[in-house]
Write a protein that holds these residues in place. Structure first.
Motif, PDB file in Angstrom:
ATOM      1  N   SER A  37     -23.631 -27.442 -48.605  1.00  0.00           N
ATOM      2  CA  SER A  37     -24.285 -27.578 -49.910  1.00  0.00           C
ATOM      3  C   SER A  37     -23.304 -27.472 -51.055  1.00  0.00           C
ATOM      4  N   GLY A  38     -22.266 -26.656 -50.903  1.00  0.00           N
ATOM      5  CA  GLY A  38     -21.283 -26.473 -51.957  1.00  0.00           C
ATOM      6  C   GLY A  38     -21.589 -25.287 -52.851  1.00  0.00           C
ATOM      7  N   LEU A  39     -20.715 -25.070 -53.819  1.00  0.00           N
ATOM      8  CA  LEU A  39     -20.867 -23.998 -54.792  1.00  0.00           C
ATOM      9  C   LEU A  39     -21.839 -24.420 -55.887  1.00  0.00           C
ATOM     10  N   LEU A  40     -22.548 -23.456 -56.436  1.00  0.00           N
ATOM     11  CA  LEU A  40     -23.388 -23.743 -57.593  1.00  0.00           C
ATOM     12  C   LEU A  40     -22.477 -24.139 -58.754  1.00  0.00           C
ATOM     13  N   PRO A  41     -22.596 -25.371 -59.254  1.00  0.00           N
ATOM     14  CA  PRO A  41     -21.685 -25.814 -60.314  1.00  0.00           C
ATOM     15  C   PRO A  41     -21.898 -25.033 -61.612  1.00  0.00           C
ATOM     16  N   GLU A  89     -25.920 -25.556 -43.431  1.00  0.00           N
ATOM     17  CA  GLU A  89     -25.317 -24.305 -42.962  1.00  0.00           C
ATOM     18  C   GLU A  89     -25.277 -23.250 -44.060  1.00  0.00           C
ATOM     19  N   PRO A  90     -25.958 -22.125 -43.866  1.00  0.00           N
ATOM     20  CA  PRO A  90     -25.790 -21.010 -44.790  1.00  0.00           C
ATOM     21  C   PRO A  90     -24.408 -20.367 -44.610  1.00  0.00           C
ATOM     22  N   ILE A  91     -23.753 -20.073 -45.721  1.00  0.00           N
ATOM     23  CA  ILE A  91     -22.406 -19.505 -45.737  1.00  0.00           C
ATOM     24  C   ILE A  91     -22.438 -18.177 -46.488  1.00  0.00           C
ATOM     25  N   ASN A  92     -21.648 -17.209 -46.042  1.00  0.00           N
ATOM     26  CA  ASN A  92     -21.674 -15.914 -46.711  1.00  0.00           C
ATOM     27  C   ASN A  92     -20.958 -15.984 -48.061  1.00  0.00           C
ATOM     28  N   PHE A 148     -24.038 -22.087 -52.557  1.00  0.00           N
ATOM     29  CA  PHE A 148     -25.446 -22.223 -52.933  1.00  0.00           C
ATOM     30  C   PHE A 148     -26.405 -21.781 -51.834  1.00  0.00           C
ATOM     31  N   LEU A 149     -26.106 -22.127 -50.591  1.00  0.00           N
ATOM     32  CA  LEU A 149     -27.000 -21.830 -49.473  1.00  0.00           C
ATOM     33  C   LEU A 149     -26.423 -20.659 -48.692  1.00  0.00           C
ATOM     34  N   SER A 150     -27.121 -19.507 -48.705  1.00  0.00           N
ATOM     35  CA  SER A 150     -26.487 -18.311 -48.153  1.00  0.00           C
ATOM     36  C   SER A 150     -27.395 -17.472 -47.256  1.00  0.00           C
ATOM     37  N   LEU A 206     -33.708 -32.817 -39.692  1.00  0.00           N
ATOM     38  CA  LEU A 206     -32.933 -31.803 -40.404  1.00  0.00           C
ATOM     39  C   LEU A 206     -33.129 -30.441 -39.751  1.00  0.00           C
ATOM     40  N   ALA A 207     -32.009 -29.743 -39.477  1.00  0.00           N
ATOM     41  CA  ALA A 207     -32.059 -28.427 -38.839  1.00  0.00           C
ATOM     42  C   ALA A 207     -30.945 -27.553 -39.403  1.00  0.00           C
ATOM     43  N   VAL A 208     -30.864 -26.328 -38.901  1.00  0.00           N
ATOM     44  CA  VAL A 208     -29.886 -25.356 -39.383  1.00  0.00           C
ATOM     45  C   VAL A 208     -28.707 -25.266 -38.424  1.00  0.00           C
ATOM     46  N   GLN A 209     -27.525 -25.269 -38.983  1.00  0.00           N
ATOM     47  CA  GLN A 209     -26.341 -24.847 -38.241  1.00  0.00           C
ATOM     48  C   GLN A 209     -26.201 -23.348 -38.478  1.00  0.00           C
ATOM     49  N   TYR A 210     -26.471 -22.563 -37.449  1.00  0.00           N
ATOM     50  CA  TYR A 210     -26.506 -21.104 -37.582  1.00  0.00           C
ATOM     51  C   TYR A 210     -25.145 -20.541 -37.186  1.00  0.00           C
ATOM     52  N   ASP A 211     -24.396 -20.118 -38.189  1.00  0.00           N
ATOM     53  CA  ASP A 211     -23.071 -19.545 -37.961  1.00  0.00           C
ATOM     54  C   ASP A 211     -23.216 -18.027 -37.899  1.00  0.00           C
ATOM     55  N   VAL A 212     -22.984 -17.483 -36.724  1.00  0.00           N
ATOM     56  CA  VAL A 212     -23.175 -16.055 -36.476  1.00  0.00           C
ATOM     57  C   VAL A 212     -22.302 -15.204 -37.394  1.00  0.00           C
TER      58      VAL A 212
END
Length: 258
Positions: free
Chosen positions: A106-110, A143-146, A154-156, A173-179
């Motif tokens: 998703s990228g950073l919130l601009p 993918e949610p990122i910390n 943006f997506l966390s 559309l699905a989630v890439q779940y990064d442990v």
């Protein structure tokens, strides 16, 4: 044990990308993923995959200028045309190389963009990318990122990802779940995976802290891998970690799981 894959963007980095396929095969992997394969042309990648009997299972959409700090552009309303060009490039690679899933960062919130406008932009971009990929038999992941490692991403959270999927309302559309990321942001990994398994298209693993190989930190990977098997997950689990020392010593530490 789950079906494991090697991420060639984080493993075997002692050599250039084109040489990592051979090392992955020698290490016993049959499935690999590459975050951004675009530094190599399609023919070179296909040759490496065929020569070493590897299946490429995942790539990312182009994510802007990584060296300049971009971490995806899908939520940026000023870069929609660039995003759509990246969708086309990614689809070309994925289709030619037999990749069934692609990941959208998703990228950073601009700056100067409010969260609602960014979310609306992300939704419309996901609908565009999802439709484009679906026509080519490809699934799309988010993918949610910390936000400790990547402030402003943006997506966390898993909850946010599921809400985006429901709002986008596209079938592929699905989630890439990064442990690694989700242990930092939420913890409770097994419960979350079990609760949202139907939304999970791909899993990546690294330990916390440090993002090193499983077994170097706080996560109980024996329990996690057993639970993934028990809950009926049929996708891949990719090792996307940065070796604590070097790739070979890291692989030796996780040999009992592979």
């Amino acid at each position: 044990m789950p079906k494991f894959a090697a991420n060639l963007s984080t493993l075997f980095t002692e050599v250039p990308l084109a040489e990592r396929f051979k090392l992955a095969q020698e290490a016993g992997f049959k499935h690999v993923e590459v975050q951004f394969p675009y530094e190599l042309d399609i023919d070179t990648l296909k040759t490496q995959l065929d020569q070493h009997a590897l299946q490429l299972i995942l790539i990312n959409l182009p994510a802007g200028d990584w060296s300049a700090g971009d971490r995806g552009i899908a939520c940026d309303p000023t870069r929609v045309a660039e995003f759509r060009a990246g969708v086309e490039q990614c689809a070309e690679y994925a289709k030619a190389l037999g990749v069934a899933q692609v990941n959208c960062l998703s990228g950073l919130l601009p700056p100067e963009v409010d969260k609602k406008r960014a979310e609306n932009t992300l939704i419309e971009n996901l609908r565009y990318a999802g439709s484009y990929m679906e026509e080519r038999g490809i699934s799309l992941l988010i993918e949610p990122i910390n936000t400790l490692d990547v402030p402003g991403f943006f997506l966390s959270s898993m909850q946010q990802a599921v809400a985006l999927i429901e709002r986008a309302n596209i079938s592929n559309l699905a989630v890439q779940y990064d442990v690694y990321h989700m242990q930092i942001m939420e913890g409770n990994l097994i419960h979350t995976l079990r609760s949202h398994l139907s939304r999970v298209g791909h899993i990546q693993v690294a330990d916390v802290p440090g993002r090193h190989e499983p077994g170097t930190g706080e996560i109980n990977f024996s329990n996690l891998f057993d639970a993934i098997d028990t809950m009926g997950y049929t996708g891949y689990v990719a090792f996307e970690y940065f070796p604590e020392k070097d790739t070979q010593s890291g692989l030796a530490k996780i040999a009992s799981w592979r």
